[in-house]
Design an enzyme around this catalytic site. Structure first.
Site, mmCIF file in Angstrom:
data_model
loop_
_atom_site.group_PDB
_atom_site.id
_atom_site.type_symbol
_atom_site.label_atom_id
_atom_site.label_comp_id
_atom_site.label_asym_id
_atom_site.label_seq_id
_atom_site.Cartn_x
_atom_site.Cartn_y
_atom_site.Cartn_z
ATOM 1 N N LYS A 1 -9.799 1.699 -1.519
ATOM 2 C CA LYS A 1 -9.907 1.215 -0.144
ATOM 3 C C LYS A 1 -11.227 1.637 0.503
ATOM 4 C CE LYS A 1 -7.099 1.251 4.111
ATOM 5 N NZ LYS A 1 -5.891 1.882 4.716
ATOM 6 N N GLU B 1 0.855 -1.190 0.000
ATOM 7 C CA GLU B 1 0.000 0.000 0.000
ATOM 8 C C GLU B 1 0.891 1.240 0.000
ATOM 9 O OE1 GLU B 1 -3.395 1.924 3.017
ATOM 10 O OE2 GLU B 1 -1.863 0.565 3.796
ATOM 11 N N CYS C 1 -4.833 -3.231 3.594
ATOM 12 C CA CYS C 1 -4.448 -2.923 4.963
ATOM 13 C C CYS C 1 -5.595 -3.029 5.970
ATOM 14 C CB CYS C 1 -3.808 -1.535 4.998
ATOM 15 S SG CYS C 1 -2.775 -1.208 6.459
#
Length: 261
Positions: A109, A40, A146
């Site tokens: 995300k 990321e 994440c």
């Protein structure tokens, strides 16, 4: 599927990061991998809490994606990597899937890291609640980033896509701290075991992040792991027969009575 997982510590200098990526990929032989996974925010690190990510975000046809396309063409592979995607307002925290011919897919995300005293949503916007999976070298791959890892409903929603993924890819910049490596390793193993998938996790290293990039098999066992925060590349072969056997022995997906949709 032959994969390479790249761990490195990104800078707040985007040009420098492109050099770091080129150096990390230099040891990968052309044609030796089907998928390369980078962390990321590898285009540009998050920086300090007051660092303006909107000012450094790039478009999907900018220098970062262009450089990944060149690497993908040279290596004859597909690359997944994290960037900040420019918009009219706050940028997205975006994963790009890049092949030899350019951009193939994106995942923005969903779960922003408003936790452990940090507020990612002050600087970035959340993506639409739309799970993203893509076919790579004949294997169905689901995408997560994440903090998404802490929300098992996203992994489950990916299992409701058709066809069902055999692999979940999780680029991350998992912030270091007390018990954070334990959280990272436990959650990755849980997502693999409960969904009978391989989980491929590429983490940032360096001083701010946990490192410990790793690959977990559908039984929840670690196939390989970077034991620390140094720059490294690990490789693994992901076997369809291992996924199939795990789902035969542990048919938890087939036995589900509650669905995410």
């Amino acid at each position: 599927m032959r994969i390479a997982v790249v761990q490195l510590a990104a800078d707040i200098d985007a040009a420098r990061n492109r050099e770091l990526i080129a150096s990390a990929l230099a040891g990968i032989e052309p044609g030796s991998t089907d998928l390369v996974v980078l962390p990321e925010a590898v285009m540009h690190d998050f920086g300090s809490a007051d660092h303006d990510l909107a000012a450094v975000a790039e478009s999907l046809d900018g220098p970062f994606v262009s450089s990944l396309t060149e690497h993908a063409a040279r290596l004859d592979t597909t690359i997944v990597a994290g960037m900040f995607e420019r918009t009219d307002g706050l940028p997205y925290n975006t994963l790009v899937v890049v092949g030899p011919d350019g951009l193939r897919s994106t995942y923005r995300k969903i779960h922003l890291y408003d936790s452990f005293g940090y507020r990612e949503s002050d600087r970035l916007r959340a993506g639409a609640i739309e799970p993203v999976a893509i076919d790579i070298a004949g294997t169905r791959v689901g995408l997560m980033t994440c903090y998404d890892l802490r929300f098992p409903e996203l992994a489950r929603a990916l299992m409701d896509t058709d066809p069902v993924p055999d692999v979940l890819v999780v680029p991350a910049a998992w912030v270091a701290g007390e018990r954070k490596v334990d959280h990272w390793r436990t959650l990755l193993a849980a997502r693999a075991l409960e969904n009978t998938v391989y989980v491929v996790a590429a983490a940032q290293g360096g001083d701010r992040y946990t490192g410990h990039s790793l690959v977990v098999d559908p039984w929840g066992s670690i196939v390989d792991e970077v034991r620390g925060t140094d720059t490294a590349v690990i490789r693994a072969d992901l076997e369809p027969r291992v996924v199939a056997r795990s789902r035969e022995v542990n048919p938890s997906l087939a036995n589900r009575r509650m669905r995410s949709t």
